[in-house]
Design an enzyme around this catalytic site. Structure first.
Site, PDB file in Angstrom:
ATOM      1  N   TYR A  36       2.487  27.063 -15.679  1.00  0.00           N
ATOM      2  CA  TYR A  36       2.814  26.622 -17.042  1.00  0.00           C
ATOM      3  C   TYR A  36       1.619  26.846 -17.963  1.00  0.00           C
ATOM      4  CZ  TYR A  36       3.424  23.213 -20.873  1.00  0.00           C
ATOM      5  OH  TYR A  36       3.479  22.598 -22.103  1.00  0.00           O
ATOM      6  N   THR A  66      -0.993  23.247 -25.690  1.00  0.00           N
ATOM      7  CA  THR A  66      -1.096  22.077 -24.817  1.00  0.00           C
ATOM      8  C   THR A  66      -2.484  21.832 -24.235  1.00  0.00           C
ATOM      9  OG1 THR A  66      -0.369  21.279 -22.640  1.00  0.00           O
ATOM     10  CG2 THR A  66      -0.175  23.606 -23.006  1.00  0.00           C
ATOM     11  N   GLU A 115      -2.937  21.193 -21.340  1.00  0.00           N
ATOM     12  CA  GLU A 115      -2.952  21.798 -20.002  1.00  0.00           C
ATOM     13  C   GLU A 115      -3.839  23.047 -19.973  1.00  0.00           C
ATOM     14  OE1 GLU A 115      -1.254  20.811 -16.912  1.00  0.00           O
ATOM     15  OE2 GLU A 115      -1.398  18.970 -18.058  1.00  0.00           O
ATOM     16  N   LYS A 174       1.146  29.279 -21.207  1.00  0.00           N
ATOM     17  CA  LYS A 174       0.825  28.715 -22.526  1.00  0.00           C
ATOM     18  C   LYS A 174      -0.482  29.305 -23.074  1.00  0.00           C
ATOM     19  CE  LYS A 174       4.022  25.611 -23.769  1.00  0.00           C
ATOM     20  NZ  LYS A 174       4.625  25.484 -25.099  1.00  0.00           N
TER      21      LYS A 174
HETATM   22  P1  NAP Z   1      11.204  19.210 -23.816  1.00  0.00           P
HETATM   23  O1  NAP Z   1      11.741  17.863 -24.124  1.00  0.00           O
HETATM   24  O2  NAP Z   1      11.214  19.713 -22.412  1.00  0.00           O
HETATM   25  O3  NAP Z   1      12.035  20.257 -24.724  1.00  0.00           O
HETATM   26  C1  NAP Z   1      11.955  21.642 -24.505  1.00  0.00           C
HETATM   27  C2  NAP Z   1      12.938  22.334 -25.413  1.00  0.00           C
HETATM   28  O4  NAP Z   1      12.854  23.757 -25.163  1.00  0.00           O
HETATM   29  C3  NAP Z   1      14.410  21.946 -25.184  1.00  0.00           C
HETATM   30  O5  NAP Z   1      15.043  21.880 -26.426  1.00  0.00           O
HETATM   31  C4  NAP Z   1      14.945  23.120 -24.379  1.00  0.00           C
HETATM   32  O6  NAP Z   1      16.311  23.350 -24.562  1.00  0.00           O
HETATM   33  C5  NAP Z   1      14.171  24.281 -25.020  1.00  0.00           C
HETATM   34  N1  NAP Z   1      14.176  25.493 -24.193  1.00  0.00           N
HETATM   35  C6  NAP Z   1      13.821  25.612 -22.890  1.00  0.00           C
HETATM   36  N2  NAP Z   1      13.944  26.892 -22.493  1.00  0.00           N
HETATM   37  C7  NAP Z   1      14.398  27.590 -23.568  1.00  0.00           C
HETATM   38  C8  NAP Z   1      14.744  28.949 -23.798  1.00  0.00           C
HETATM   39  N3  NAP Z   1      14.659  29.870 -22.842  1.00  0.00           N
HETATM   40  N4  NAP Z   1      15.163  29.305 -25.029  1.00  0.00           N
HETATM   41  C9  NAP Z   1      15.286  28.401 -26.018  1.00  0.00           C
HETATM   42  N5  NAP Z   1      15.001  27.096 -25.860  1.00  0.00           N
HETATM   43  C10 NAP Z   1      14.553  26.714 -24.655  1.00  0.00           C
HETATM   44  O7  NAP Z   1       9.723  19.379 -24.349  1.00  0.00           O
HETATM   45  P2  NAP Z   1       8.894  18.475 -25.394  1.00  0.00           P
HETATM   46  O8  NAP Z   1       8.204  17.407 -24.653  1.00  0.00           O
HETATM   47  O9  NAP Z   1       9.750  18.162 -26.554  1.00  0.00           O
HETATM   48  O10 NAP Z   1       7.753  19.502 -25.818  1.00  0.00           O
HETATM   49  C11 NAP Z   1       7.935  20.408 -26.907  1.00  0.00           C
HETATM   50  C12 NAP Z   1       6.944  21.559 -26.778  1.00  0.00           C
HETATM   51  O11 NAP Z   1       5.616  21.051 -26.781  1.00  0.00           O
HETATM   52  C13 NAP Z   1       7.060  22.385 -25.502  1.00  0.00           C
HETATM   53  O12 NAP Z   1       6.726  23.709 -25.833  1.00  0.00           O
HETATM   54  C14 NAP Z   1       5.991  21.808 -24.592  1.00  0.00           C
HETATM   55  O13 NAP Z   1       5.562  22.776 -23.660  1.00  0.00           O
HETATM   56  C15 NAP Z   1       4.921  21.461 -25.605  1.00  0.00           C
HETATM   57  N6  NAP Z   1       4.032  20.342 -25.276  1.00  0.00           N
HETATM   58  C16 NAP Z   1       4.549  19.125 -24.957  1.00  0.00           C
HETATM   59  C17 NAP Z   1       3.698  18.066 -24.730  1.00  0.00           C
HETATM   60  C18 NAP Z   1       4.222  16.693 -24.414  1.00  0.00           C
HETATM   61  O14 NAP Z   1       3.420  15.862 -23.958  1.00  0.00           O
HETATM   62  N7  NAP Z   1       5.474  16.394 -24.669  1.00  0.00           N
HETATM   63  C19 NAP Z   1       2.299  18.259 -24.849  1.00  0.00           C
HETATM   64  C20 NAP Z   1       1.823  19.510 -25.200  1.00  0.00           C
HETATM   65  C21 NAP Z   1       2.702  20.547 -25.433  1.00  0.00           C
HETATM   66  P3  NAP Z   1      17.427  22.780 -23.539  1.00  0.00           P
HETATM   67  O15 NAP Z   1      17.765  21.406 -24.058  1.00  0.00           O
HETATM   68  O16 NAP Z   1      18.529  23.757 -23.686  1.00  0.00           O
HETATM   69  O17 NAP Z   1      16.807  22.766 -22.177  1.00  0.00           O
HETATM   70  O1  F7E Z   2       2.465  14.408 -15.156  1.00  0.00           O
HETATM   71  C1  F7E Z   2       1.032  12.826 -12.164  1.00  0.00           C
HETATM   72  C2  F7E Z   2       1.057  14.344 -12.238  1.00  0.00           C
HETATM   73  O2  F7E Z   2       4.686  15.501 -15.397  1.00  0.00           O
HETATM   74  C3  F7E Z   2       1.333  13.664 -15.558  1.00  0.00           C
HETATM   75  C4  F7E Z   2       4.205  18.068 -20.231  1.00  0.00           C
HETATM   76  O3  F7E Z   2       4.765  17.536 -21.401  1.00  0.00           O
HETATM   77  O4  F7E Z   2       2.076  17.063 -20.690  1.00  0.00           O
HETATM   78  C5  F7E Z   2       3.122  17.136 -19.736  1.00  0.00           C
HETATM   79  O5  F7E Z   2       2.641  17.637 -18.499  1.00  0.00           O
HETATM   80  C6  F7E Z   2       0.443  13.374 -14.353  1.00  0.00           C
HETATM   81  C7  F7E Z   2       0.174  14.572 -13.451  1.00  0.00           C
HETATM   82  O6  F7E Z   2       3.065  15.488 -17.336  1.00  0.00           O
HETATM   83  C8  F7E Z   2       4.143  11.792 -10.621  1.00  0.00           C
HETATM   84  O7  F7E Z   2       0.538  14.906 -11.032  1.00  0.00           O
HETATM   85  C9  F7E Z   2       2.035  11.324 -10.416  1.00  0.00           C
HETATM   86  O8  F7E Z   2      -1.171  14.600 -13.058  1.00  0.00           O
HETATM   87  O9  F7E Z   2       4.192  13.422 -16.742  1.00  0.00           O
HETATM   88  P1  F7E Z   2       3.704  14.674 -16.149  1.00  0.00           P
HETATM   89  P2  F7E Z   2       2.011  16.694 -17.374  1.00  0.00           P
HETATM   90  O10 F7E Z   2       1.996  17.457 -16.116  1.00  0.00           O
HETATM   91  O11 F7E Z   2       0.730  16.121 -17.844  1.00  0.00           O
HETATM   92  C10 F7E Z   2       1.434  18.305 -20.996  1.00  0.00           C
HETATM   93  C11 F7E Z   2       0.397  18.062 -22.052  1.00  0.00           C
HETATM   94  C12 F7E Z   2       2.383  19.387 -21.315  1.00  0.00           C
HETATM   95  O12 F7E Z   2       2.065  20.307 -22.061  1.00  0.00           O
HETATM   96  C13 F7E Z   2       3.638  19.460 -20.528  1.00  0.00           C
HETATM   97  O13 F7E Z   2       4.630  20.195 -21.230  1.00  0.00           O
HETATM   98  O14 F7E Z   2       1.113  12.418 -13.527  1.00  0.00           O
HETATM   99  N1  F7E Z   2       2.146  12.245 -11.414  1.00  0.00           N
HETATM  100  N2  F7E Z   2       3.237  11.037  -9.913  1.00  0.00           N
HETATM  101  C14 F7E Z   2       3.453  12.553 -11.570  1.00  0.00           C
HETATM  102  N3  F7E Z   2       4.081  13.378 -12.430  1.00  0.00           N
HETATM  103  C15 F7E Z   2       5.428  13.461 -12.364  1.00  0.00           C
HETATM  104  N4  F7E Z   2       6.098  14.261 -13.252  1.00  0.00           N
HETATM  105  N5  F7E Z   2       6.143  12.750 -11.433  1.00  0.00           N
HETATM  106  C16 F7E Z   2       5.554  11.890 -10.537  1.00  0.00           C
HETATM  107  O15 F7E Z   2       6.203  11.273  -9.715  1.00  0.00           O
END
Ligand code: NAP
Ligand code: F7E
Length: 363
Positions: free
Chosen positions: A152, A128, A130, A156
């Site tokens: 987090y 990520t 992050e 990671k």
């Molecule tokens: P998501 O919608 O939150 O999905 C997370 C998945 O992980 C769900 O299927 C969840 O299952 C499963 N999970 C959670 N805890 C687990 C455990 N202990 N054992 C097995 N499975 C578990 O996340 P996403 O947005 O699809 O992201 C996919 C991956 O990419 C994650 O690793 C995230 O950190 C990473 N990532 C996401 C983004 C983004 O912008 N979306 C960016 C960079 C990296 P349940 O349904 O049972 O909860």
């Molecule tokens: O926040 C701000 C918050 O929770 C984005 C995950 O998929 O992407 C995701 O993490 C920004 C932050 O995503 C609210 O403070 C303002 O600066 O949508 P977010 P994230 O934290 O960027 C990365 C790449 C991952 O890897 C993660 O798994 O938006 N923000 N107001 C808020 N955020 C939330 N959630 N809620 C608010 O009300």
């Protein structure tokens, strides 16, 4: 030989899109789900029962369950997407986040080795942006120094390094995609983009009054999840195992996301004030639609993410501009308008039914 993919986190946003993509490529797709007292498989329900699609119970906190699945499936590719993926939640549950997002990665890698799959199975790790956290440079690329800024991100970072270690120590084909934020109509409802698009749809249909957000000035490089899962696959098809930054190279603030989302439901917002006093006001009616709540501030917040996808473009032929920011917001808002309209219609049906029952029209 048949390609056999194992996707951990298949019920998540990315897992569901990746499963569809790999099935369309002719893969046999296996996914892991967690045992739970309620079923939450909304995103993959349409795939259940399809040929070449199989689900297995496993938890990233439980090596025995992982080894059992690995031995049964004998995958040729693993996509380790499972994680506690919410940054804010990681401040409340840091130990759980570390167990799943850090040690969980080790459990997958070691499981592959112990099941004798190290030479035949390629592993993708969901890393990520992050990791860049309190950023050292803008934009960020594969050589930018990491500065994780949440439990987090720290977890990671372990995942990233242990993947690199197994690659070098055991010559395994394992690599990390350093993905910047990617969103969709399937995004979890507590991430900021989906929270906004759902609120815009609800406010426009009279189901919600206001939207409370945290840091409106936070900057993100937002892409479309459907495009990003394709890149996960491309990373594993590359001749050599390498880490890649996946991003659009375009940056917007949370405030801008809000303005565009509300524009799509016919509300033009103007923002006035600063910090916790800033408000998003409907230009036509003067009504306050968006307010800041400090409840959504984070102890440490990542505020300036912008990725440089040059390497992915050059080496994988990936197109970071396939879905623009404007298209992404539109896709999400339109899907939420339909979802909310269906909820409203459902409520009407229920209300009518109660009325009919009371009047004795329906028994
Ligand atoms: P998501 O919608 O939150 O999905 C997370 C998945 O992980 C769900 O299927 C969840 O299952 C499963 N999970 C959670 N805890 C687990 C455990 N202990 N054992 C097995 N499975 C578990 O996340 P996403 O947005 O699809 O992201 C996919 C991956 O990419 C994650 O690793 C995230 O950190 C990473 N990532 C996401 C983004 C983004 O912008 N979306 C960016 C960079 C990296 P349940 O349904 O049972 O909860
Ligand atoms: O926040 C701000 C918050 O929770 C984005 C995950 O998929 O992407 C995701 O993490 C920004 C932050 O995503 C609210 O403070 C303002 O600066 O949508 P977010 P994230 O934290 O960027 C990365 C790449 C991952 O890897 C993660 O798994 O938006 N923000 N107001 C808020 N955020 C939330 N959630 N809620 C608010 O009300």
């Amino acid at each position: 030989m048949t390609n056999i993919a194992l996707i951990t986190g298949i019920t998540g946003q990315d897992g569901s899109f990746l499963a569809e993509f790999l099935l369309s490529k002719g893969y046999e797709v296996h996914g892991t789900i967690r045992r739970s007292s309620v079923d939450f498989r909304e995103r993959i329900m349409h795939l259940e029962g399809a040929p070449h699609f199989h689900l297995h119970y496993a938890d990233l906190g439980d090596s025995m369950s992982i080894i059992q699945v690995l031995n049964k499936v004998r995958p040729t590719e693993i996509y380790n997407l499972a994680a506690q993926s919410h940054v804010q939640v990681s401040f409340d549950s840091p130990e759980f986040t570390a167990d799943v997002d850090a040690t969980g990665v080790l459990r997958i890698l070691e499981g592959v080795r112990q099941c004798g799959l190290a030479k035949t199975c390629r592993i993708y790790q969901a890393s990520t942006s992050e990791l860049y956290g309190k950023v050292e440079e803008v934009p960020q690329n594969e050589n930018t120094q990491f500065h994780p800024y949440s439990p987090y991100a720290v977890a990671k970072l372990y995942g990233y390094w242990i993947v690199k270690e197994y690659r070098e120590a055991y010559n395994m084909y394992c690599c990390s995609g350093i993905l910047f934020n990617h969103e969709s109509e399937r995004r979890g409802e507590t991430f900021v983009t989906r929270k906004i698009t759902l609120a815009a749809a609800r406010i426009a249909q009279g189901k919600q009054d206001k939207l409370y957000l945290g840091n409106l000035s936070s900057l993100r490089d937002w892409g479309y999840a459907k495009d990003y899962v394709e890149c996960m696959w491309l990373i594993l098809q590359h001749e050599t195992p390498e880490d890649f930054v996946i991003a659009t190279g375009v940056q917007h603030s949370v405030r801008e996301f809000c303005q565009l989302a509300f524009h799509h439901v016919g509300i033009e917002l103007e923002f006035k004030g600063e910090g916790a006093d800033e408000k998003g006001i409907d230009k036509t009616t003067g009504k306050v639609i968006v307010e800041v709540s400090e409840d959504f501030y984070r102890p440490t917040d990542v505020v300036n993410l912008l990725g440089d996808p040059t390497k992915a473009k050059a080496k994988l032929g990936w197109n970071p501009a396939k879905t623009s920011f404007e298209e992404l917001v539109k896709i999400m808002v339109e899907a939420d308008i339909v979802k909310v309209a269906a909820e409203v219609a459902g409520e009407k049906v229920r209300t009518n039914l109660v009325e009919y029952l009371e009047k004795g029209i329906v028994k």
